[in-house]
Design a protein around this motif. Structure first.
Motif, PDB file in Angstrom:
ATOM      1  N   SER A  39      24.219  73.287  50.141  1.00  0.00           N
ATOM      2  CA  SER A  39      24.360  74.071  51.364  1.00  0.00           C
ATOM      3  C   SER A  39      22.995  74.345  51.995  1.00  0.00           C
ATOM      4  O   SER A  39      22.820  74.170  53.214  1.00  0.00           O
ATOM      5  CB  SER A  39      25.065  75.394  51.047  1.00  0.00           C
ATOM      6  OG  SER A  39      25.149  76.213  52.190  1.00  0.00           O
ATOM      7  N   TRP A  42      21.566  71.142  53.432  1.00  0.00           N
ATOM      8  CA  TRP A  42      22.226  70.769  54.687  1.00  0.00           C
ATOM      9  C   TRP A  42      21.620  71.545  55.857  1.00  0.00           C
ATOM     10  O   TRP A  42      21.409  70.995  56.945  1.00  0.00           O
ATOM     11  CB  TRP A  42      23.720  71.042  54.558  1.00  0.00           C
ATOM     12  CG  TRP A  42      24.544  70.538  55.705  1.00  0.00           C
ATOM     13  CD1 TRP A  42      25.115  71.269  56.700  1.00  0.00           C
ATOM     14  CD2 TRP A  42      24.899  69.172  55.973  1.00  0.00           C
ATOM     15  NE1 TRP A  42      25.800  70.463  57.573  1.00  0.00           N
ATOM     16  CE2 TRP A  42      25.694  69.169  57.152  1.00  0.00           C
ATOM     17  CE3 TRP A  42      24.629  67.953  55.336  1.00  0.00           C
ATOM     18  CZ2 TRP A  42      26.210  67.999  57.693  1.00  0.00           C
ATOM     19  CZ3 TRP A  42      25.150  66.792  55.888  1.00  0.00           C
ATOM     20  CH2 TRP A  42      25.930  66.815  57.054  1.00  0.00           C
ATOM     21  N   LYS A  43      21.335  72.824  55.631  1.00  0.00           N
ATOM     22  CA  LYS A  43      20.708  73.637  56.689  1.00  0.00           C
ATOM     23  C   LYS A  43      19.320  73.097  57.033  1.00  0.00           C
ATOM     24  O   LYS A  43      18.949  73.025  58.212  1.00  0.00           O
ATOM     25  CB  LYS A  43      20.609  75.089  56.237  1.00  0.00           C
ATOM     26  CG  LYS A  43      21.950  75.805  56.139  1.00  0.00           C
ATOM     27  CD  LYS A  43      21.775  77.224  55.622  1.00  0.00           C
ATOM     28  CE  LYS A  43      23.126  77.913  55.459  1.00  0.00           C
ATOM     29  NZ  LYS A  43      22.970  79.274  54.863  1.00  0.00           N
ATOM     30  N   TRP A  46      19.403  69.909  59.212  1.00  0.00           N
ATOM     31  CA  TRP A  46      19.711  70.086  60.633  1.00  0.00           C
ATOM     32  C   TRP A  46      18.816  71.122  61.301  1.00  0.00           C
ATOM     33  O   TRP A  46      19.056  71.505  62.451  1.00  0.00           O
ATOM     34  CB  TRP A  46      21.180  70.425  60.803  1.00  0.00           C
ATOM     35  CG  TRP A  46      22.042  69.308  60.321  1.00  0.00           C
ATOM     36  CD1 TRP A  46      22.826  69.293  59.216  1.00  0.00           C
ATOM     37  CD2 TRP A  46      22.153  68.002  60.896  1.00  0.00           C
ATOM     38  NE1 TRP A  46      23.432  68.080  59.053  1.00  0.00           N
ATOM     39  CE2 TRP A  46      23.044  67.263  60.072  1.00  0.00           C
ATOM     40  CE3 TRP A  46      21.610  67.381  62.012  1.00  0.00           C
ATOM     41  CZ2 TRP A  46      23.384  65.947  60.344  1.00  0.00           C
ATOM     42  CZ3 TRP A  46      21.949  66.067  62.282  1.00  0.00           C
ATOM     43  CH2 TRP A  46      22.831  65.365  61.460  1.00  0.00           C
ATOM     44  N   TRP A 255      19.406  64.720  52.969  1.00  0.00           N
ATOM     45  CA  TRP A 255      20.204  65.868  52.516  1.00  0.00           C
ATOM     46  C   TRP A 255      19.907  66.178  51.051  1.00  0.00           C
ATOM     47  O   TRP A 255      19.615  67.320  50.680  1.00  0.00           O
ATOM     48  CB  TRP A 255      21.681  65.560  52.732  1.00  0.00           C
ATOM     49  CG  TRP A 255      22.626  66.667  52.352  1.00  0.00           C
ATOM     50  CD1 TRP A 255      22.312  67.994  52.185  1.00  0.00           C
ATOM     51  CD2 TRP A 255      24.034  66.541  52.111  1.00  0.00           C
ATOM     52  NE1 TRP A 255      23.448  68.702  51.852  1.00  0.00           N
ATOM     53  CE2 TRP A 255      24.516  67.846  51.798  1.00  0.00           C
ATOM     54  CE3 TRP A 255      24.919  65.477  52.127  1.00  0.00           C
ATOM     55  CZ2 TRP A 255      25.856  68.081  51.509  1.00  0.00           C
ATOM     56  CZ3 TRP A 255      26.257  65.721  51.840  1.00  0.00           C
ATOM     57  CH2 TRP A 255      26.718  67.004  51.532  1.00  0.00           C
TER      58      TRP A 255
END
Length: 268
Positions: A39, A42-43, A46, A255
């Protein structure tokens, strides 16, 4: 004057090594820890995504060119061990992604140039670790060729279109798959324990390669459940990348790189 500066640098390096060794690294993290890492990764992916995605494009393109070279030169028998070896050297290749995640934490600017021009606090020690990992990868590739020769003799590689049929429909093929998988698992497990946290550690702290690899192995052993889960997640996502002709690496590689940095950070 130069002698005093050199002595001061040595004292500082020894102090950093002792401080790193004395850190109370976390033990017994939960099974769910890898999901938190994914998680957070992923942040980071992006957050200013262009540098990360370009990094993924470069890794994907280099991998495709390397595989095309193997086929063009008749070395396609190295394909499967080379794909497995990618998992061994992957943590080293992802160093720029760790740097981006660290810069995001510190509120520093993120650019592709800074990601490619990585300057680890450990200096050349990270390249020494990379050399060891590359040697381990080459050893695994040679071991794979030897395993093939032990089961099928010294004969030319039949090509990928025939080797799959040989492996899946003959007793020799089944035996080779079992033995090769067991030996490959040993190589992969050993390389994973050495590299998964040592590269972020060398980027983040001024220590030597042997100490970093020893700490990485201890961190994996003391958090075996989440480490096994993390290894399984990496393997599954890598197989997804292979199934898409490596195109999914454009997203999956950065990722996982960002997530690995957060895995290292959570261990402290």
């Amino acid at each position: 004057m130069a002698g005093k500066e050199h002595s001061s640098t040595l004292i500082s390096e020894v102090s950093d090594i002792e401080e790193t060794r004395n850190i109370k690294w976390k033990r017994d993290l939960s099974w769910g820890a890898p999901l938190r890492w994914l998680s957070s990764g992923w942040k980071d992916l992006w957050t200013r995504p262009i540098p990360s995605l370009l990094y993924g494009v470069a890794v994907c393109a280099a991998s495709i060119v390397f595989i095309a070279y193997m086929f063009d030169t008749g070395r396609d028998y190295f394909l499967f061990p080379a794909l497995a070896g990618f998992l061994i050297v992957g943590p080293l290749i992802a160093a720029g992604l760790y740097l981006k995640s660290r810069n995001i934490e510190a509120g520093k600017p993120v650019t592709l140039r800074t990601m490619l021009a990585v300057q680890p606090l450990s200096g050349a020690q990270v390249f020494f670790t990379g050399m060891l990992l590359a040697m381990l990868m080459m050893l695994w590739m040679r071991a794979a060729v030897l395993i093939y020769a032990l089961f099928f003799g010294v004969q030319p590689f039949p090509g990928l279109d025939l080797i799959v049929d040989m492996l899946l429909t003959t007793p020799r093929g089944w035996a080779m798959l079992i033995v090769g998988s067991l030996i490959g698992s040993l190589f992969a497990g050993f390389a994973f324990a050495l590299s998964v946290f040592s590269i972020p550690l060398l980027l983040d702290r001024r220590i030597d390669a042997i100490t970093a690899m020893a700490i990485s192995t201890a961190m994996v052993w003391n958090n075996l459940r989440p480490s096994l889960m993390w290894g399984a997640i990496v393997l599954v996502l890598f197989l997804v990348s292979v199934a898409t002709g490596l195109l999914a690496l454009i997203v999956i590689f950065p990722w996982l790189g960002h997530a690995t940095w957060h895995a290292y950070r959570e261990m402290k």
